[in-house]
Design a protein around this motif. Structure first.
Motif, PDB file in Angstrom:
ATOM      1  N   GLN A 284       0.843  -1.190   0.000  1.00  0.00           N
ATOM      2  CA  GLN A 284       0.000   0.000   0.000  1.00  0.00           C
ATOM      3  C   GLN A 284       0.881   1.244   0.000  1.00  0.00           C
ATOM      4  N   VAL A 285       0.990   1.894  -1.162  1.00  0.00           N
ATOM      5  CA  VAL A 285       1.817   3.087  -1.294  1.00  0.00           C
ATOM      6  C   VAL A 285       0.901   4.261  -1.614  1.00  0.00           C
ATOM      7  N   PRO A 286       0.984   5.374  -0.897  1.00  0.00           N
ATOM      8  CA  PRO A 286       0.093   6.503  -1.127  1.00  0.00           C
ATOM      9  C   PRO A 286       0.238   7.059  -2.534  1.00  0.00           C
ATOM     10  N   GLN A 287      -0.846   7.590  -3.056  1.00  0.00           N
ATOM     11  CA  GLN A 287      -0.841   8.238  -4.365  1.00  0.00           C
ATOM     12  C   GLN A 287      -0.499   9.710  -4.177  1.00  0.00           C
ATOM     13  N   ALA A 288       0.599  10.143  -4.819  1.00  0.00           N
ATOM     14  CA  ALA A 288       0.987  11.542  -4.715  1.00  0.00           C
ATOM     15  C   ALA A 288       0.074  12.377  -5.593  1.00  0.00           C
ATOM     16  N   GLN A 289      -0.568  13.341  -5.051  1.00  0.00           N
ATOM     17  CA  GLN A 289      -1.486  14.185  -5.804  1.00  0.00           C
ATOM     18  C   GLN A 289      -0.886  15.573  -5.992  1.00  0.00           C
ATOM     19  N   GLN A 290      -1.609  16.394  -6.696  1.00  0.00           N
ATOM     20  CA  GLN A 290      -1.055  17.709  -7.061  1.00  0.00           C
ATOM     21  C   GLN A 290      -0.693  18.526  -5.823  1.00  0.00           C
ATOM     22  N   GLN A 291      -1.485  18.425  -4.789  1.00  0.00           N
ATOM     23  CA  GLN A 291      -1.204  19.242  -3.607  1.00  0.00           C
ATOM     24  C   GLN A 291      -0.078  18.651  -2.768  1.00  0.00           C
ATOM     25  N   ALA A 292       0.383  17.447  -3.198  1.00  0.00           N
ATOM     26  CA  ALA A 292       1.386  16.709  -2.444  1.00  0.00           C
ATOM     27  C   ALA A 292       2.767  17.067  -2.788  1.00  0.00           C
ATOM     28  N   SER A 293       3.012  17.974  -3.241  1.00  0.00           N
ATOM     29  CA  SER A 293       3.964  18.044  -4.243  1.00  0.00           C
ATOM     30  C   SER A 293       5.232  18.764  -4.292  1.00  0.00           C
ATOM     31  N   LYS A 294       5.688  19.229  -3.162  1.00  0.00           N
ATOM     32  CA  LYS A 294       7.005  19.854  -3.188  1.00  0.00           C
ATOM     33  C   LYS A 294       8.114  18.853  -2.857  1.00  0.00           C
ATOM     34  N   GLY A 295       7.702  17.647  -2.466  1.00  0.00           N
ATOM     35  CA  GLY A 295       8.705  16.618  -2.240  1.00  0.00           C
ATOM     36  C   GLY A 295       9.685  17.016  -1.168  1.00  0.00           C
ATOM     37  N   MET A 296      10.950  16.675  -1.380  1.00  0.00           N
ATOM     38  CA  MET A 296      11.990  16.965  -0.382  1.00  0.00           C
ATOM     39  C   MET A 296      12.123  18.453  -0.134  1.00  0.00           C
ATOM     40  N   ALA A 297      11.761  19.265  -1.132  1.00  0.00           N
ATOM     41  CA  ALA A 297      11.870  20.709  -0.959  1.00  0.00           C
ATOM     42  C   ALA A 297      10.864  21.231   0.054  1.00  0.00           C
ATOM     43  N   GLY A 298       9.811  20.454   0.339  1.00  0.00           N
ATOM     44  CA  GLY A 298       8.770  20.921   1.229  1.00  0.00           C
ATOM     45  C   GLY A 298       8.986  20.555   2.689  1.00  0.00           C
ATOM     46  N   LEU A 299      10.035  19.823   2.993  1.00  0.00           N
ATOM     47  CA  LEU A 299      10.297  19.426   4.372  1.00  0.00           C
ATOM     48  C   LEU A 299      10.765  20.615   5.207  1.00  0.00           C
ATOM     49  N   ASP A 300      10.538  20.516   6.536  1.00  0.00           N
ATOM     50  CA  ASP A 300      11.132  21.494   7.447  1.00  0.00           C
ATOM     51  C   ASP A 300      12.626  21.222   7.514  1.00  0.00           C
ATOM     52  N   ARG A 301      13.421  22.217   7.258  1.00  0.00           N
ATOM     53  CA  ARG A 301      14.870  22.033   7.201  1.00  0.00           C
ATOM     54  C   ARG A 301      15.564  23.348   7.477  1.00  0.00           C
ATOM     55  N   LYS A 302      16.810  23.242   7.867  1.00  0.00           N
ATOM     56  CA  LYS A 302      17.638  24.421   8.085  1.00  0.00           C
ATOM     57  C   LYS A 302      18.636  24.510   6.946  1.00  0.00           C
ATOM     58  N   ILE A 303      18.546  25.567   6.145  1.00  0.00           N
ATOM     59  CA  ILE A 303      19.480  25.794   5.038  1.00  0.00           C
ATOM     60  C   ILE A 303      20.035  27.212   5.164  1.00  0.00           C
ATOM     61  N   PRO A 304      21.337  27.364   5.320  1.00  0.00           N
ATOM     62  CA  PRO A 304      22.333  26.311   5.514  1.00  0.00           C
ATOM     63  C   PRO A 304      22.214  25.677   6.899  1.00  0.00           C
ATOM     64  N   ALA A 305      22.744  24.463   7.009  1.00  0.00           N
ATOM     65  CA  ALA A 305      22.682  23.743   8.277  1.00  0.00           C
ATOM     66  C   ALA A 305      23.418  24.514   9.366  1.00  0.00           C
ATOM     67  N   ASP A 306      22.914  24.372  10.586  1.00  0.00           N
ATOM     68  CA  ASP A 306      23.517  25.058  11.735  1.00  0.00           C
ATOM     69  C   ASP A 306      24.690  24.222  12.247  1.00  0.00           C
ATOM     70  N   ILE A 307      25.780  24.231  11.490  1.00  0.00           N
ATOM     71  CA  ILE A 307      26.979  23.479  11.847  1.00  0.00           C
ATOM     72  C   ILE A 307      28.188  24.380  11.647  1.00  0.00           C
ATOM     73  N   SER A 308      29.300  23.984  12.203  1.00  0.00           N
ATOM     74  CA  SER A 308      30.507  24.796  12.092  1.00  0.00           C
ATOM     75  C   SER A 308      31.011  24.804  10.650  1.00  0.00           C
ATOM     76  N   PRO A 309      31.753  25.846  10.261  1.00  0.00           N
ATOM     77  CA  PRO A 309      32.340  25.862   8.916  1.00  0.00           C
ATOM     78  C   PRO A 309      33.244  24.659   8.670  1.00  0.00           C
ATOM     79  N   GLU A 310      33.929  24.208   9.721  1.00  0.00           N
ATOM     80  CA  GLU A 310      34.831  23.058   9.564  1.00  0.00           C
ATOM     81  C   GLU A 310      34.041  21.783   9.261  1.00  0.00           C
ATOM     82  N   LEU A 311      32.912  21.583   9.955  1.00  0.00           N
ATOM     83  CA  LEU A 311      32.095  20.398   9.696  1.00  0.00           C
ATOM     84  C   LEU A 311      31.445  20.488   8.319  1.00  0.00           C
TER      85      LEU A 311
END
Length: 409
Positions: A284-311
């Protein structure tokens, strides 16, 4: 003159719907002054279709209706050119419906992203965007890529591979092998993406459920220890084996839990570790519909990541090293796992044709999506030119004098 660019998507994969969404997003971003874009849809039974409605997301609400008003085609090489032939052919009519200067496969999952489709495109002799056959195949196999990365000196987690056939015969033996790791462990189908079939097990009972779920989607399953105090750090690489550069890093903000298919593409999370349907039933795999649709771009994320320049630099350098170790081409997203307390870092996996083509990482890096797509297409032609310089055959007189011993006359 515009480049005849076929954008190919769909295919026999549990990630079929995700491919449709990603491809139509890319088509919208392509510079139409440079490209004569031909959307080409590959159905779940691997039939190719073109037509005016193939590029319309609304049409995919009724795929049967879409196919009835579209034209099935067969890719072929004719007169030194890659073409699409009408299927079935009609008497006294030209069967060639389109020529292709380049193919942009925007696909996800088995039978498409795993080298299968890339092999067909190599046979057609048409330049195509993204990794070649070997890089695609290894990049889709979570165990094979671990072996390559480990050989290249890139840190990866240890793992155990379990085959469905072996598990059916001796389940206790398989479970005992896995339990050489401390719980919790992560259970994954060896060759899928989009978090399909992945779950976390905290004890033997949940491990058995996780294995049964994963075996719904692949005959081999990879099990590895879960990283404690988990932080996920990702970045994208653009280029080829000769020259590649890294995007800014990102950090998904809910990395302490497994990102499910629904998290990524449907916008509604679901708890991991639940048992799936019994083996042999339809997954059972969900059907992606038009409103479903930003994919990975739609996740909550920190860009750029809150990490040191060295990391950040370490992640980027390891990502480039991984990209080039697989001889990749185009764009890839490389995902890392980090213990937030100890700082230990492991490469989790490479996504050779990731959701949304990682444009959400390149735009903050100063590269607009349309320009990113231009660069990927240019890389496809560079590879094709380089391959023309390679000797694939040479003339001999073997067949002129060949005889089959013992053949009837």
């Amino acid at each position: 003159m515009k480049l005849k660019l076929a954008v190919l998507f769909g295919g026999k994969s549990v990630e079929h719907e995700v491919s449709v969404i990603t491809a139509l997003q890319a088509i919208a971003a392509l510079d139409k002054s440079k490209y004569d874009v031909l959307p080409m849809y590959l159905t779940k039974d691997n039939a190719f279709y073109i037509g005016p409605a193939i590029g319309d997301i609304e049409a995919y609400k009724n795929i049967d209706g879409l196919l009835k008003k579209s034209q099935q085609v067969v890719p072929a090489k004719l007169g030194g050119k890659a073409v699409l032939l009408r299927h079935p052919a009609r008497a006294f009519k030209d069967s060639v419906l389109a020529e292709m200067d380049c193919v942009f496969p925007i696909v996800h999952g088995t039978n498409t992203e795993d080298g299968t489709l890339q092999g067909l495109l190599r046979l057609l002799g048409v330049p195509f965007v993204g990794p070649d056959v070997t890089a695609s195949a290894i990049g889709m196999d979570k165990y094979a890529q671990k072996c390559v990365f480990k050989d290249a000196g890139i840190p990866v987690l240890d793992c155990v591979i379990v085959r469905a056939s072996a598990y059916d015969l001796e389940p206790d033996t398989a479970l005992e092998r896995i339990e050489n790791f401390d719980y919790p462990v992560i259970v994954k189908p060896v060759n899928l993406g989009s978090s399909v079939g992945i779950s976390k097990a905290d004890d033997r009972e949940s491990l058995q459920r996780a294995l049964e779920l994963a075996f719904q989607f692949a005959p081999r399953v990879l099990v590895e220890p879960a990283v404690q105090n988990l932080r996920e750090i990702n970045c994208s690489i653009l280029g080829d084996a000769d020259a590649a550069r890294a995007s800014v890093c990102e950090e998904p903000l809910n990395a302490d839990e497994i990102l499910s298919y629904e998290n990524k593409y449907m916008g509604s999370g679901s708890k991991s570790g639940k048992a799936g349907p019994k083996r042999g039933a339809a997954p059972q795999v969900p059907q992606a519909q038009q409103q479903a649709s930003k994919g990975m771009a739609g996740l909550d994320r920190k860009i750029p990541a809150d990490i040191s320049p060295e990391l950040a630099e370490r992640v980027q350098n390891l990502a480039i090293k991984a990209f080039q170790a697989l001889d990749c081409n185009g764009v890839a997203r490389i995902d890392f796992l980090m213990d937030g307390q100890t700082g230990a870092l492991w490469l989790n996996e490479i996504n050779t044709i990731p959701g949304s083509l990682a444009f959400y990482l390149w735009e903050p890096s100063g590269l607009p999506y349309a320009q990113q797509l231009d660069e990927m297409i240019s890389l496809a032609f560079t590879r094709a030119r380089n391959q023309e310089d390679i000797l694939y055959s040479f003339d001999t007189n073997i067949l002129a004098n060949a005889k089959l011993g013992g053949a009837k006359k």
